[in-house]
Scaffold this motif. Structure first.
Motif, PDB file in Angstrom:
ATOM      1  N   LEU A  86     -33.999 -51.380  74.070  1.00  0.00           N
ATOM      2  CA  LEU A  86     -35.047 -50.803  74.904  1.00  0.00           C
ATOM      3  C   LEU A  86     -36.395 -51.197  74.336  1.00  0.00           C
ATOM      4  O   LEU A  86     -36.547 -51.358  73.117  1.00  0.00           O
ATOM      5  N   ALA A 101     -34.107 -51.678  79.418  1.00  0.00           N
ATOM      6  CA  ALA A 101     -35.104 -50.832  80.075  1.00  0.00           C
ATOM      7  C   ALA A 101     -36.369 -50.819  79.246  1.00  0.00           C
ATOM      8  O   ALA A 101     -36.347 -51.121  78.046  1.00  0.00           O
ATOM      9  N   SER A 158     -42.002 -54.573  85.265  1.00  0.00           N
ATOM     10  CA  SER A 158     -40.657 -54.171  85.663  1.00  0.00           C
ATOM     11  C   SER A 158     -40.176 -54.981  86.858  1.00  0.00           C
ATOM     12  O   SER A 158     -39.038 -55.477  86.877  1.00  0.00           O
ATOM     13  N   THR A 181     -36.361 -55.350  84.997  1.00  0.00           N
ATOM     14  CA  THR A 181     -36.038 -54.413  83.925  1.00  0.00           C
ATOM     15  C   THR A 181     -36.422 -53.009  84.380  1.00  0.00           C
ATOM     16  O   THR A 181     -37.584 -52.755  84.705  1.00  0.00           O
ATOM     17  N   PRO A 182     -35.472 -52.078  84.420  1.00  0.00           N
ATOM     18  CA  PRO A 182     -35.770 -50.719  84.873  1.00  0.00           C
ATOM     19  C   PRO A 182     -36.762 -50.016  83.956  1.00  0.00           C
ATOM     20  O   PRO A 182     -36.935 -50.378  82.793  1.00  0.00           O
ATOM     21  N   GLY A 203     -36.421 -46.994  88.836  1.00  0.00           N
ATOM     22  CA  GLY A 203     -36.724 -46.272  87.603  1.00  0.00           C
ATOM     23  C   GLY A 203     -36.138 -44.881  87.618  1.00  0.00           C
ATOM     24  O   GLY A 203     -35.645 -44.388  88.653  1.00  0.00           O
ATOM     25  N   TRP A 220     -32.236 -39.359  82.985  1.00  0.00           N
ATOM     26  CA  TRP A 220     -31.344 -40.297  82.291  1.00  0.00           C
ATOM     27  C   TRP A 220     -30.580 -39.576  81.181  1.00  0.00           C
ATOM     28  O   TRP A 220     -29.390 -39.813  80.976  1.00  0.00           O
ATOM     29  N   LEU A 229     -28.723 -47.725  83.885  1.00  0.00           N
ATOM     30  CA  LEU A 229     -29.760 -48.758  83.841  1.00  0.00           C
ATOM     31  C   LEU A 229     -29.323 -50.010  84.604  1.00  0.00           C
ATOM     32  O   LEU A 229     -30.145 -50.659  85.258  1.00  0.00           O
ATOM     33  N   HIS A 289     -31.264 -52.009  87.503  1.00  0.00           N
ATOM     34  CA  HIS A 289     -31.497 -53.458  87.376  1.00  0.00           C
ATOM     35  C   HIS A 289     -31.028 -54.192  88.631  1.00  0.00           C
ATOM     36  O   HIS A 289     -31.721 -55.100  89.136  1.00  0.00           O
TER      37      HIS A 289
END
Length: 352
Positions: A174, A266, A279, A284-285, A309, A315, A325, A329
């Motif tokens: 991350l 992420a 993003s 990329t989340p 997101g 999450w 994730l 994506h």
């Protein structure tokens, strides 16, 4: 010649201006970036740098400071504006793209003195950010890179033309960051996210931020001696290794931190407009932390609505799973290429 007017107060405003300039030049256009803070006297710049440090160290101070911010144009000496107007006239600047609302009264005065000019206001955030709250130009075209009310992405600025990295080639890592000023609570999440089994790339703001002695927590740094008003390049960026000099390098065609984001599972941080752009183009989340103001709150809501997101709380409720994730994506993958390219729209003579 297209003059791109940015502000160094936030890299989420300035870096998109640099990106647009590069994309315009790649298409054969002429573009130049002018940073508002270059007009300010030294004592005002020193105050700005001090605010940046204070906002980084305490996010509560940043939130209060946003509410009481003053218009920097009030501090610009009249002779500096006169000199800027003469320079624009000599270069036959007839079109402006404004990334900060603080520029609007300046452009209006230039138009009063030198006649009609074309103005596009480029909103990086999904709703009006604070610099636009007290400044409007009813004759300007409003260009939105994200639109919270409509739930869509009307235009975009490509960050990179490189293919998006497939999920299978991404490590379990991350990126944690707080935007150009290193704001927010991202540094407080290092322990929790390491415990969830992720390696971390943390974008620090100063060397003292590198507090964790863990080979799977890598720190990176924007050169603290650099400010957007010093040059037209991307921020010098490098891996921070305590006790050793940091080898800073500038990105070519885009900012260096994007290279971290595009290979991660992420990015974790507050939902700034520049972060949304990264993003989108990296697929990329985003995992959202506390926003910096109402405009960032709307940014996060839009990204969740689009399926790009998720909040850290949501999450966490799903076990901080990489499967979550991956779903985000997949929603992002290829989405950038379906959004109109602002550089193309501008060179065709209009923006929508």
């Amino acid at each position: 010649m297209i003059e791109l007017l940015t502000s160094g107060v936030a890299l989420g405003v300035h870096v998109p201006g640099l990106l647009l300039a590069d994309r315009l030049r790649e298409r054969g256009g002429q573009a130049r970036v002018t940073v508002l803070e270059r007009l300010l006297p030294p004592e005002k710049l020193a105050t700005t740098a001090a605010m940046r440090a204070a906002f980084h160290r305490d996010f509560r101070v940043a939130l209060v400071g946003q509410r009481i911010a003053t218009d920097p144009v009030d501090a610009v000496p009249g002779d500096r504006l006169d000199a800027l107007f003469v320079e624009w006239a000599e270069r036959h600047v007839r079109r402006f793209v404004v990334f900060s609302g603080y520029w609007l009264p300046v452009v209006a005065e230039y138009r009063d003195r030198y006649g009609h000019v074309e103005v596009d206001v480029c909103h990086v955030d999904s709703t009006a950010s604070p610099s636009f709250t007290g400044h409007r130009d009813t004759s300007a075209r409003q260009v939105w890179l994200a639109d919270a009310d409509a739930g869509r992405l009307p235009a975009t600025i490509p960050v990179s033309r490189e293919p998006q990295v497939p999920w299978a080639r991404r490590g379990r890592s991350l990126v944690l960051h707080g935007g150009g000023w290193g704001m927010g609570t991202y540094r407080e999440r290092v322990g929790e996210l390491r415990a969830a089994g992720y390696a971390l790339d943390v974008v620090a703001h100063e060397e003292a931020d590198a507090e964790v002695d863990d080979p799977d927590v890598r720190y990176h740094l924007i050169d603290p001696r650099w400010h957007p008003w010093l040059d037209d390049g991307y921020p010098p960026f490098g891996r921070l290794r305590p006790g050793r000099p940091t080898a800073f390098a500038r990105g070519t065609g885009h900012h260096g931190s994007f290279d971290l984001v595009r290979t991660a599972m992420a990015a974790v941080g507050k939902p700034g407009g520049g972060t949304l752009l990264d993003s989108l183009w990296s697929a990329t989340p985003l995992v959202f932390l506390e926003p910096f103001g109402a405009h960032e709150q709307r940014n996060g809501e839009l990204w969740q609505r689009l399926g790009f997101g998720i909040t850290l709380e949501a999450w966490r409720d799903r076990g901080c799973s990489p499967d979550v994730l991956e779903e985000l994506h997949l929603a992002l993958r290829g989405a950038a290429w379906r959004v109109p390219d602002l550089s193309e729209l501008l060179l065709r003579g209009g923006a929508r």
